[in-house]
Scaffold this motif. Sequence first.
Motif, PDB file in Angstrom:
ATOM      1  N   GLY A 112       0.788  -1.222   0.000  1.00 40.07           N
ATOM      2  CA  GLY A 112       0.000   0.000   0.000  1.00 40.07           C
ATOM      3  C   GLY A 112       0.821   1.274   0.000  1.00 40.07           C
ATOM      4  N   ARG A 113       1.976   1.232  -0.649  1.00 41.23           N
ATOM      5  CA  ARG A 113       2.825   2.416  -0.741  1.00 41.23           C
ATOM      6  C   ARG A 113       2.069   3.569  -1.405  1.00 41.23           C
ATOM      7  N   ARG A 114       2.290   4.773  -0.917  1.00 38.48           N
ATOM      8  CA  ARG A 114       1.697   5.964  -1.522  1.00 38.48           C
ATOM      9  C   ARG A 114       2.764   7.047  -1.643  1.00 38.48           C
ATOM     10  N   LEU A 149      -4.411  -3.473  -7.513  1.00 39.98           N
ATOM     11  CA  LEU A 149      -3.525  -2.933  -6.477  1.00 39.98           C
ATOM     12  C   LEU A 149      -2.061  -3.123  -6.854  1.00 39.98           C
ATOM     13  N   ASP A 150      -1.767  -4.274  -7.452  1.00 37.76           N
ATOM     14  CA  ASP A 150      -0.388  -4.569  -7.826  1.00 37.76           C
ATOM     15  C   ASP A 150       0.095  -3.637  -8.932  1.00 37.76           C
ATOM     16  N   THR A 151      -0.755  -3.378  -9.920  1.00 36.18           N
ATOM     17  CA  THR A 151      -0.386  -2.459 -10.995  1.00 36.18           C
ATOM     18  C   THR A 151      -0.138  -1.064 -10.442  1.00 36.18           C
ATOM     19  N   TRP A 152      -0.974  -0.624  -9.528  1.00 34.53           N
ATOM     20  CA  TRP A 152      -0.773   0.667  -8.851  1.00 34.53           C
ATOM     21  C   TRP A 152       0.588   0.713  -8.166  1.00 34.53           C
ATOM     22  N   GLN A 153       0.936  -0.363  -7.468  1.00 31.89           N
ATOM     23  CA  GLN A 153       2.219  -0.393  -6.777  1.00 31.89           C
ATOM     24  C   GLN A 153       3.395  -0.426  -7.753  1.00 31.89           C
ATOM     25  N   LEU A 166      -2.418   9.139 -13.138  1.00 32.69           N
ATOM     26  CA  LEU A 166      -1.748   7.879 -13.449  1.00 32.69           C
ATOM     27  C   LEU A 166      -2.025   6.830 -12.382  1.00 32.69           C
ATOM     28  N   GLN A 167      -1.964   7.204 -11.120  1.00 36.58           N
ATOM     29  CA  GLN A 167      -2.240   6.241 -10.056  1.00 36.58           C
ATOM     30  C   GLN A 167      -3.685   5.752 -10.115  1.00 36.58           C
ATOM     31  N   THR A 168      -4.604   6.652 -10.374  1.00 35.50           N
ATOM     32  CA  THR A 168      -6.014   6.267 -10.465  1.00 35.50           C
ATOM     33  C   THR A 168      -6.258   5.378 -11.676  1.00 35.50           C
ATOM     34  N   ALA A 169      -5.637   5.709 -12.800  1.00 39.84           N
ATOM     35  CA  ALA A 169      -5.781   4.876 -13.994  1.00 39.84           C
ATOM     36  C   ALA A 169      -5.242   3.472 -13.744  1.00 39.84           C
ATOM     37  N   ALA A 247       3.734  -1.050 -16.093  1.00 39.77           N
ATOM     38  CA  ALA A 247       3.243  -1.542 -14.809  1.00 39.77           C
ATOM     39  C   ALA A 247       2.259  -2.692 -14.994  1.00 39.77           C
ATOM     40  N   ASP A 248       1.365  -2.551 -15.958  1.00 43.25           N
ATOM     41  CA  ASP A 248       0.381  -3.596 -16.230  1.00 43.25           C
ATOM     42  C   ASP A 248       1.075  -4.880 -16.686  1.00 43.25           C
ATOM     43  N   ALA A 249       2.054  -4.743 -17.571  1.00 41.30           N
ATOM     44  CA  ALA A 249       2.782  -5.912 -18.059  1.00 41.30           C
ATOM     45  C   ALA A 249       3.581  -6.575 -16.939  1.00 41.30           C
ATOM     46  N   LEU A 250       4.271  -5.784 -16.149  1.00 46.75           N
ATOM     47  CA  LEU A 250       5.053  -6.345 -15.049  1.00 46.75           C
ATOM     48  C   LEU A 250       4.151  -7.047 -14.037  1.00 46.75           C
TER      49      LEU A 250
END
Length: 318
Positions: A112-114, A149-153, A166-169, A247-250
């Motif tokens: 949950g890093r921000r 959540l993982d993509t956000w991180q 970007l974070q919201t997307a 991020a999505d790919a990773l």
Amino acid sequence: MIRQLLLSETDFQAEDATRAHSGAFVLLAEEFPTVTVWPVTLDGHENVLKLDAQQWRAPGFDPFDWDERVFTADAAGSLAGNDLALHITGSPREALAATALEVLTRYQGLIGRRNATSAGPHFDTILTRHLALHDLSKPLVVADYRHALDTWQWVLRLAPHADLALQTAALFHDVERLLSEADARVEHHAPDYQAFKDAHAARGADVACALLSDVGMDKATIERVRWLIGRHERPESDMSLTLLNDADALSFFSLNASGFARYFPREHTRRKVAYTLGRLRPNQRWRLARVRLAPQVRRLLEEAVGAITLPSTQQESV
């Protein structure tokens, strides 16, 4: 939330604590600055999950097999108001940092890093509304929620100063699946895979932006989120869109690929691996060497890469 990583004293002696700030541990600290790494001490910890690194590093190991243990432990701790500490045991010293990095990468959605942009109550509301969309009694929806959540991180690892749009997307990029694939996946039946993914992105953008209007997000940011989600299946020159694709790919490789390979036929998994690798910039592929892949996924990934064998910190059985 995961706040601490505990390392057994047999592997990480107390007098070696300065190693956490030098050598192989530098990358661990840079990638996960909100997680404290300590030689093991259970004092004051009410929610500790012990993880055997020898099992993690064993040939043929699939990290999917650990998922419910870790996610369940975090959920139990959250209900009791206790953060989760991971206690890694059994890793040889020379592999300790690499093992810790792989484990935290697998479960970074629980960290949950921000950053300054997402630290306030407005983003709390966004996270709450995002969670409320998900019927967590459905296994596929659980997988989608964890991936979000993982993509956000991953976005925050790639771009620590990422803006609100970007974070919201990243959180909402696959929200359309909650309408079309909550009970069964259908993407492998699509006659035109790219067209299917483009339609998924466009519908998801509309769903996300309708919700974001309700939580008081300003119109300019909403339209930026709409643009990012609507194009997230096609890398372009826009840096935020590039970061979202990375991020999505990773996240697919670091979290989703094992479950994907179990759910879908092998040929569709092969197509998905190649498609996803194509969305990841070549200069970010080094990160795949620090992801624990199931053996079948690694074989398909190396096949997609071609003659180049991905570097590895462990040997896989063939």
